[in-house]
Design an enzyme around this catalytic site. Structure first.
Site, PDB file in Angstrom:
ATOM      1  N   PRO A   1       0.794  -1.235   0.000  1.00 21.06           N
ATOM      2  CA  PRO A   1       0.000   0.000   0.000  1.00 21.06           C
ATOM      3  C   PRO A   1       0.822   1.279   0.000  1.00 21.06           C
ATOM      4  O   PRO A   1       1.834   1.391   0.707  1.00 21.06           O
ATOM      5  CB  PRO A   1      -0.802  -0.099   1.300  1.00 21.06           C
ATOM      6  CG  PRO A   1      -0.897  -1.547   1.559  1.00 21.06           C
ATOM      7  CD  PRO A   1       0.371  -2.157   1.050  1.00 21.06           C
TER       8      PRO A   1
ATOM      9  N   ARG B   1       5.052  12.315  -3.016  1.00 22.14           N
ATOM     10  CA  ARG B   1       4.874  12.787  -1.644  1.00 22.14           C
ATOM     11  C   ARG B   1       6.027  12.293  -0.775  1.00 22.14           C
ATOM     12  O   ARG B   1       6.665  11.298  -1.083  1.00 22.14           O
ATOM     13  CB  ARG B   1       3.546  12.245  -1.067  1.00 22.14           C
ATOM     14  CG  ARG B   1       2.313  12.565  -1.907  1.00 22.14           C
ATOM     15  CD  ARG B   1       1.692  13.890  -1.532  1.00 22.14           C
ATOM     16  NE  ARG B   1       1.436  13.981  -0.095  1.00 22.14           N
ATOM     17  CZ  ARG B   1       0.327  13.531   0.500  1.00 22.14           C
ATOM     18  NH1 ARG B   1      -0.614  12.958  -0.201  1.00 22.14           N
ATOM     19  NH2 ARG B   1       0.163  13.678   1.802  1.00 22.14           N
TER      20      ARG B   1
ATOM     21  N   TYR C   1      11.280   9.018   1.517  1.00 22.76           N
ATOM     22  CA  TYR C   1      11.331   7.926   0.542  1.00 22.76           C
ATOM     23  C   TYR C   1      12.010   8.288  -0.773  1.00 22.76           C
ATOM     24  O   TYR C   1      12.042   7.476  -1.695  1.00 22.76           O
ATOM     25  CB  TYR C   1       9.904   7.427   0.274  1.00 22.76           C
ATOM     26  CG  TYR C   1       9.187   6.946   1.512  1.00 22.76           C
ATOM     27  CD1 TYR C   1       9.706   5.892   2.265  1.00 22.76           C
ATOM     28  CD2 TYR C   1       8.007   7.543   1.947  1.00 22.76           C
ATOM     29  CE1 TYR C   1       9.059   5.450   3.408  1.00 22.76           C
ATOM     30  CE2 TYR C   1       7.349   7.105   3.091  1.00 22.76           C
ATOM     31  CZ  TYR C   1       7.882   6.059   3.815  1.00 22.76           C
ATOM     32  OH  TYR C   1       7.252   5.615   4.944  1.00 22.76           O
TER      33      TYR C   1
ATOM     34  N   ALA D   1       3.170  -0.659   4.986  1.00 16.78           N
ATOM     35  CA  ALA D   1       2.718  -0.786   6.374  1.00 16.78           C
ATOM     36  C   ALA D   1       2.153  -2.176   6.681  1.00 16.78           C
ATOM     37  O   ALA D   1       2.083  -2.576   7.852  1.00 16.78           O
ATOM     38  CB  ALA D   1       1.686   0.297   6.682  1.00 16.78           C
TER      39      ALA D   1
ATOM     40  N   HIS E   1      12.725  -2.563   2.469  1.00 21.66           N
ATOM     41  CA  HIS E   1      12.168  -1.256   2.833  1.00 21.66           C
ATOM     42  C   HIS E   1      13.109  -0.171   2.338  1.00 21.66           C
ATOM     43  O   HIS E   1      14.341  -0.306   2.452  1.00 21.66           O
ATOM     44  CB  HIS E   1      12.000  -1.123   4.349  1.00 21.66           C
ATOM     45  CG  HIS E   1      11.055  -2.120   4.914  1.00 21.66           C
ATOM     46  ND1 HIS E   1       9.689  -2.016   4.742  1.00 21.66           N
ATOM     47  CD2 HIS E   1      11.266  -3.257   5.600  1.00 21.66           C
ATOM     48  CE1 HIS E   1       9.102  -3.054   5.322  1.00 21.66           C
ATOM     49  NE2 HIS E   1      10.042  -3.822   5.852  1.00 21.66           N
TER      50      HIS E   1
HETATM   51  O1  CA2 Z   1      10.460   2.165   4.114  1.00 22.02           O
HETATM   52  C1  CA2 Z   1       9.652   1.497   3.491  1.00 22.02           C
HETATM   53  O2  CA2 Z   1       9.865   1.070   2.350  1.00 22.02           O
HETATM   54  C2  CA2 Z   1       8.279   1.227   4.098  1.00 22.02           C
HETATM   55  O3  CA2 Z   1       7.873  -0.086   3.717  1.00 22.02           O
HETATM   56  C3  CA2 Z   1       7.341   2.252   3.517  1.00 22.02           C
HETATM   57  C4  CA2 Z   1       5.929   2.156   4.085  1.00 22.02           C
HETATM   58  C5  CA2 Z   1       5.983   2.194   5.606  1.00 22.02           C
HETATM   59  O4  CA2 Z   1       4.673   2.018   6.130  1.00 22.02           O
HETATM   60  C6  CA2 Z   1       6.905   1.129   6.157  1.00 22.02           C
HETATM   61  O5  CA2 Z   1       6.941   1.265   7.574  1.00 22.02           O
HETATM   62  C7  CA2 Z   1       8.305   1.287   5.617  1.00 22.02           C
HETATM   63  C8  CA2 Z   1       5.083   3.325   3.615  1.00 22.02           C
HETATM   64  C9  CA2 Z   1       4.955   3.391   2.140  1.00 22.02           C
HETATM   65  C10 CA2 Z   1       4.202   4.648   1.830  1.00 22.02           C
HETATM   66  O6  CA2 Z   1       4.888   5.335   0.837  1.00 22.02           O
HETATM   67  C11 CA2 Z   1       4.561   6.633   0.618  1.00 22.02           C
HETATM   68  C12 CA2 Z   1       5.256   7.261  -0.385  1.00 22.02           C
HETATM   69  C13 CA2 Z   1       4.990   8.560  -0.651  1.00 22.02           C
HETATM   70  C14 CA2 Z   1       4.013   9.250   0.064  1.00 22.02           C
HETATM   71  C15 CA2 Z   1       3.316   8.613   1.057  1.00 22.02           C
HETATM   72  C16 CA2 Z   1       3.588   7.291   1.335  1.00 22.02           C
END
Ligand code: CA2
Length: 148
Positions: free
Chosen positions: A9, A17, A22, A76, A99
């Site tokens: 997700p 964003r 990220y 997540a 991650h």
């Molecule tokens: O660090 C990672 O790759 C995560 O898997 C990213 C997830 C987070 O819930 C994990 O704890 C760690 C979140 C992905 C959401 O990605 C976004 C990217 C841009 C804007 C908002 C969310």
């Protein structure tokens, strides 16, 4: 030899964003570089991004008998999805958890991964480089296992 790359997700929002967390690359950029690593080893790679836990579980089922390795950034769901855990436990190939960020250095709810107990290894905190490292690791672990 084939590797399935799975993205959970909100990873479809990458680049648009939260660049401070990220990075600025889109998911398609990461997938392109991961594919290049697979190709360098003579492997093929397919990728699925979904915001739906059930679709992610189905994708793990679909990889059984078809993919030699799974690289999974479950977003997540990594911290919550016991159904993903169970699906990966039933998968016979190599599993690499991935991650972009380092969840261990973030909020407490990110410190537990339900994927970790059913993964062969973890790549975290390396940003986009992690996609390349995770595919490299998957290929080499499969080789060490004698399945590649
Ligand atoms: O660090 C990672 O790759 C995560 O898997 C990213 C997830 C987070 O819930 C994990 O704890 C760690 C979140 C992905 C959401 O990605 C976004 C990217 C841009 C804007 C908002 C969310």
């Amino acid at each position: 030899m084939h590797v399935t790359l799975l993205s959970g997700p909100n990873l479809d929002l990458l680049g648009a964003r939260e660049p401070e967390l990220y990075g600025t690359d889109a998911l398609a950029d990461h997938v392109r570089r991961a594919s290049a690593v697979a190709e360098r080893h003579g492997w093929t790679l397919d990728h699925l991004q979904t915001n739906d836990e059930g679709v992610l579980v189905d994708a793990v089922h679909a990889a059984r008998g078809r993919a030699d390795a799974i690289v999974v950034n479950a977003g997540a769901l990594s911290h919550t999805s016991w159904s993903l855990h169970d699906a990966l436990a039933a998968y016979e190939g190599v599993v690499v958890e991935l991650h972009l960020s380092n969840p261990a250095a973030r909020e407490p709810f990110r410190h537990t991964s339900v994927v970790a107990p059913v993964a062969d290894g973890l790549v975290a905190g390396m940003g986009g480089l992690g996609y390349e490292l995770a595919v490299e690791a998957a290929v080499r672990l499969a080789g060490a296992r004698g399945t590649a």
